[in-house]
Enzyme design. Structure first.
Site, PDB file in Angstrom:
ATOM      1  N   ASP A  27       0.858  -1.194   0.000  1.00 40.05           N
ATOM      2  CA  ASP A  27       0.000   0.000   0.000  1.00 40.05           C
ATOM      3  C   ASP A  27       0.888   1.236   0.000  1.00 40.05           C
ATOM      4  O   ASP A  27       2.001   1.196   0.521  1.00 40.05           O
ATOM      5  CB  ASP A  27      -0.906   0.000   1.248  1.00 40.05           C
ATOM      6  CG  ASP A  27      -2.189   0.798   1.036  1.00 40.05           C
ATOM      7  OD1 ASP A  27      -3.270   0.177   0.990  1.00 40.05           O
ATOM      8  OD2 ASP A  27      -2.107   2.045   0.916  1.00 40.05           O
ATOM      9  N   SER A  86     -15.432  -4.170 -10.083  1.00 39.08           N
ATOM     10  CA  SER A  86     -16.577  -3.514  -9.428  1.00 39.08           C
ATOM     11  C   SER A  86     -17.808  -3.757 -10.292  1.00 39.08           C
ATOM     12  O   SER A  86     -17.695  -3.955 -11.510  1.00 39.08           O
ATOM     13  CB  SER A  86     -16.316  -2.005  -9.335  1.00 39.08           C
ATOM     14  OG  SER A  86     -17.487  -1.327  -8.945  1.00 39.08           O
ATOM     15  N   TYR A 142     -13.817   6.171 -12.899  1.00 40.19           N
ATOM     16  CA  TYR A 142     -13.832   4.907 -12.142  1.00 40.19           C
ATOM     17  C   TYR A 142     -14.513   3.805 -12.954  1.00 40.19           C
ATOM     18  O   TYR A 142     -14.013   2.688 -13.053  1.00 40.19           O
ATOM     19  CB  TYR A 142     -14.565   5.141 -10.821  1.00 40.19           C
ATOM     20  CG  TYR A 142     -14.542   3.972  -9.863  1.00 40.19           C
ATOM     21  CD1 TYR A 142     -13.467   3.762  -9.022  1.00 40.19           C
ATOM     22  CD2 TYR A 142     -15.619   3.089  -9.780  1.00 40.19           C
ATOM     23  CE1 TYR A 142     -13.452   2.698  -8.118  1.00 40.19           C
ATOM     24  CE2 TYR A 142     -15.620   2.029  -8.887  1.00 40.19           C
ATOM     25  CZ  TYR A 142     -14.530   1.845  -8.053  1.00 40.19           C
ATOM     26  OH  TYR A 142     -14.525   0.784  -7.171  1.00 40.19           O
TER      27      TYR A 142
END
Ligand SMILES: NC(=O)c1ccc[n+]([C@@H]2O[C@H](COP(=O)([O-])OP(=O)(O)OC[C@H]3O[C@@H](n4cnc5c(N)ncnc54)[C@H](O)[C@@H]3O)[C@@H](O)[C@H]2O)c1
Length: 249
Positions: free
Chosen positions: A40, A140, A154
């Site tokens: 991360d 997603s 996105y």
């Protein structure tokens, strides 16, 4: 690293590992016997995630090709291979399309799509010589639908992740590498904090979700573990919605 029975533990790297879904994936995969490396760019969050999960961690901006090369070379040098990459790092810069600045578009594509490519490529450099591995991309429902809230960069990035999954699965099946994706609905993490602050958000999502709730990070982690595990041994190139029925209506 060996487990209690003397077996070598499989190694999983999770990008965006300090976030809500990343930490849940770490907990689930560690329960399944993986040694987990959290990757991360948020070093403070990474420290906290390590404390919470007991995983190890390395700082990484997935959109930085040199950094990706360095970090995966270190994973390779550890000599235990890489059995699973969870491409989970992601950001959203929501808003109407006419207000979307080119630099915001570029950053979302760089993290969500290019980052997934760079990490998959780096993982492939470890997995291909070892003749096997698994990649699970976190796409997603926004990569499979137009969504409810304006979020063009996105949506485009996650649509790209969906087809990156298929293309990589087709190319790397011959190396024993399976590549799948999960497509979560809204999950209760920091990513949707701005949406949750909007009055009526949960009710609106509920109207479009037969199961009438947001997903939990654990719901997504279970699907990731399934796709990475032996029960999905013949499954590659697929995108598994974790969406409470959102895409079914
Ligand atoms: N929360 C949702 O509703 C939802 C729904 C569908 C898909 N997803 C996807 O799930 C994934 C995880 O999101 P989350 O919900 O856990 O959100 P989160 O914000 O809790 O976690 C995202 C993590 O990614 C990290 N990250 C961001 N940019 C990075 C970069 N350049 N390099 C490395 N790490 C970076 C962040 O520091 C954070 O720890 C994302 O890909 C997101 O698009 C989330």
């Amino acid at each position: 690293m060996q487990d209690e029975s003397g077996q070598i533990a499989p190694v999983a790297a999770i990008t965006g590992g300090a976030g809500g879904i990343g930490r849940a994936c770490a907990a689930t995969l560690m329960r399944e016997g993986y040694r987990v490396i959290l990757l991360d760019h948020d070093e403070n969050a990474l420290d906290m995630a390590c404390g919470e999960t007991g995983a190890t961690a390395m700082a990484l901006d997935v959109a930085d090709p040199q950094a990706v090369g360095r970090v995966f070379a270190r994973i390779d040098q550890a000599g235990q291979g890489l059995d699973l990459l969870v491409n989970n790092a992601g950001i959203a810069i929501r808003g109407p399309t006419l207000a979307c600045r080119p630099q915001d578009w570029d950053r979302v594509i760089a993290v969500n799509l290019t980052g997934s490519f760079l990490c998959a490529q780096a993982a492939g450099r470890i997995m291909i010589p070892r003749k096997g591995g698994n990649i699970v991309n976190v796409a997603s429902i926004m990569g499979l639908s137009g969504g409810l809230y304006a979020n063009l960069s996105y949506q485009a990035s996650k649509g790209g992740v969906v087809n990156l999954t298929r293309a990589l699965a087709a190319e790397w099946a011959c190396h024993g590498i399976r590549v799948n994706a999960v497509a979560p609905t809204w999950v209760d993490t920091d990513l949707i904090a701005p949406l949750k602050a909007e009055p009526g958000f949960v009710e609106r999502v509920g109207l479009f979700t037969p199961m009438r709730r947001l997903a939990s990070p654990g719901d997504v982690a279970e699907a990731v573990a399934f796709l990475a595990g032996p029960r999905a041994a013949m499954t590659t190139g697929h995108v598994l919605p974790v969406d409470g029925g959102f895409l079914a209506i």
